[in-house]
Design an enzyme around this catalytic site. Structure first.
Site, short mmCIF file in Angstrom:
data_model
loop_
_atom_site.label_atom_id
_atom_site.label_comp_id
_atom_site.label_asym_id
_atom_site.label_seq_id
_atom_site.Cartn_x
_atom_site.Cartn_y
_atom_site.Cartn_z
N ASN A 175 -8.93 -0.73 3.96
CA ASN A 175 -9.04 -1.17 2.57
C ASN A 175 -7.91 -2.14 2.19
O ASN A 175 -7.95 -2.74 1.11
CB ASN A 175 -9.05 0.03 1.62
N THR A 196 -2.89 0.26 -4.39
CA THR A 196 -3.41 1.51 -3.85
C THR A 196 -4.81 1.82 -4.36
O THR A 196 -5.25 1.29 -5.38
CB THR A 196 -2.45 2.66 -4.21
N GLY A 197 -5.47 2.72 -3.67
CA GLY A 197 -6.73 3.26 -4.15
C GLY A 197 -6.52 4.43 -5.10
O GLY A 197 -7.45 4.91 -5.73
N LYS A 244 -8.30 -5.45 -3.57
CA LYS A 244 -6.85 -5.64 -3.59
C LYS A 244 -6.50 -7.12 -3.59
O LYS A 244 -5.47 -7.52 -4.12
CB LYS A 244 -6.21 -4.92 -2.40
N ASP A 249 -1.73 -0.84 6.01
CA ASP A 249 -2.02 -0.21 7.30
C ASP A 249 -3.49 0.13 7.49
O ASP A 249 -3.91 0.49 8.60
CB ASP A 249 -1.21 1.07 7.46
N ASP A 277 0.85 -1.19 0.00
CA ASP A 277 0.00 0.00 0.00
C ASP A 277 0.90 1.25 0.00
O ASP A 277 2.09 1.17 0.32
CB ASP A 277 -0.88 -0.04 1.26
N ASP A 286 -0.13 5.08 1.12
CA ASP A 286 -0.28 6.03 2.22
C ASP A 286 -0.28 5.33 3.57
O ASP A 286 -1.02 4.38 3.80
CB ASP A 286 -1.56 6.84 2.04
#
Length: 268
Positions: A219, A45-46, A193, A216, A11, A13
């Site tokens: 999601n 990631t989103g 994911k 973290d 991920d 962020d």
């Protein structure tokens, strides 16, 4: 027998980057060492392609990018699209109707462009994350319902929790989850994911038990639960840490690099 991990999905962020949204030099050095050892390093990631590519360019290798929480898989340098799944027109229209009926603030992604119905504290935060200025949508007629990758509904955390228990259950064929307490993301049911990691595994011929996921946030739970080894950042909340096989250092202390050195480079 000791496991040999061949793919690590990370991920961004709160995980790959520090609180200043930068990759630490030591983390970058470790990623290069892992890739040189033939490990597949994937960003998961989103975020959309543009802002993720800017980060991937700092790594300087052609790596797979899992974007929109699994809606698209695209190579960072060759731009090859390995997978893409948008919302159906009906799903997009249903999501739009539910949000607007509740006077909600939304953004959606279409053709790598960001759209919103209003600028407020929520969209201003998201604009900084996405590093893309949103286009204002003034009416339903301006919404490209046939080509939307994902919606995000912005609201206070307590309200979003209540919506997930009630009105969102009306949506058919839609996955929804919070990527931030005030961000409720909605994508096609085949998008997560975890499913993206499965598709990457099929593409590279890598088994589920040979994969590592590092994250973290809420999601990240699908990929953490899917991977052969789930690694959670020290800065994650308690509920996410409950899904960890191993808790690494924080995003401020080279947590990703520490995990890669331990489980891929196998340093003591």
């Amino acid at each position: 027998m000791k496991k040999h991990y061949k793919l690590v999905a990370v991920d961004i962020d709160g995980t790959l980057v520090n609180d200043q949204k930068e990759i630490l030099d030591e983390t970058l050095k470790t990623i290069h060492e892992a890739i040189d050892k033939n490990a597949i390093f994937a960003i998961c990631t989103g975020r959309p392609y543009a802002s993720t590519k800017r980060l991937a360019d700092k790594i300087g290798r052609d790596i797979p990018l899992i974007l929109y929480n699994g809606g698209t898989i695209r190579m960072s340098q060759s731009n090859e699209i390995l997978y893409s799944q948008i919302l159906t027109r009906k799903q997009s229209e249903d999501i739009y109707q539910i949000i607007t009926e509740n006077d909600g603030t939304y953004i959606f992604w279409s053709d790598e462009k960001l759209y919103t119905n209003r600028i407020n504290k929520f969209t201003e935060v998201y604009e900084k994350i996405a590093t893309i200025k949103p286009i204002i949508v003034n009416s339903k007629e301006e919404v490209p319902f046939d080509n939307i990758t994902k919606f995000i509904w912005f609201e206070e955390a307590e309200t979003l929790i209540e919506y997930q228990k009630t009105i969102l259950k009306k949506l058919e064929g839609v996955n929804y989850f919070t990527s931030n307490p005030t961000f409720l993301e909605m994508v096609h049911k085949d998008v997560s994911k975890a499913t993206a990691m499965e598709r990457l595994g099929n593409y590279y011929g890598i088994k589920q038990e040979e994969m590592i996921a590092i994250g973290d946030g809420f999601n990240d739970l699908p990929m953490l639960d899917y991977a052969g080894l789930s690694i959670v950042m020290e800065n994650a909340v308690f509920e996410v840490k409950q899904h960890a096989d191993f808790i690494t250092l924080s995003n401020e202390c080279d947590g990703v690099g520490h995990a890669i050195r331990k489980f891929i480079l196998e340093e003591k």
